[in-house]
Scaffold this motif. Structure first.
Motif: not given
Length: 176
Positions: A11, A15, A19, A48-49, A51-52, A55
């Motif tokens: 990621g 991201f 992150a 961001n983390s 979301s990372l 994913k």
């Protein structure tokens, strides 16, 4: 840990390196710890983390911060249980357990609560007390070092494990 490192690698481009580095390098068992300069940096790192990790099929949650603005930016369902029910405008922030230590979130300091079991005044008892102090960050090193110096003196004096500690080596009155 392998999954977190892989998620960070996968990621990073989408991201950001901050992150990715957080996810790769700042988790200790299941606690992710990071100190940042600004509220905006913290909010962005959380976004961001999260979301990372999402994913990669991982859910980051139980967020705590010493800054109320950061906590307000986190959905209530993703906050630590101790901050879900408090009024962020009025209530003091709680004390959290982090890496086996107590973090006073409100004052942003680590606190120690030592419960020393009553041990016999022997080399074995003293070793038990000194060894029972959990201090992964080394904040109590000066205190622990004094205890280890006393243990070293007991070893040099060839005091047996279960012999009473001589009076001249007992500067510690808190063992009772």
């Amino acid at each position: 840990m392998y999954g977190l490192k892989l998620a960070g690698d996968d990621g990073e481009e989408a991201f950001g390196i901050e992150a990715a580095d957080f996810v790769r390098d700042n988790f200790y068992v299941d606690d992710g710890l990071q100190s940042l300069e600004t509220v905006n940096e913290a909010k962005l790192l959380i976004k961001n983390s999260t979301s990372l990790c999402a994913k990669a099929g991982l859910k980051l949650h139980k967020f705590v911060s010493n800054r109320r603005e950061v906590l307000e930016s986190v959905p209530e369902c993703d906050r630590a249980s101790s901050v879900k029910t408090i009024d962020l405008n009025n209530d003091p922030l709680p004390i959290e357990r982090v890496l086996g230590m107590l973090w006073d979130v409100n004052d942003d300091v680590f606190r120690y609560h030592l419960q020393l079991k009553n041990q016999p005044r022997t080399r074995r008892g003293f070793l038990s007390i000194v060894s029972s102090i959990f201090d992964p960050m080394g904040f109590l090193s000066p205190v622990i070092l004094e205890g280890k110096k006393i243990l070293q003196e007991l070893c040099k004096s060839k005091i047996d494990w279960d012999d009473p500690i001589p009076e001249n080596v007992q500067p510690i009155q808190c063992m009772d």
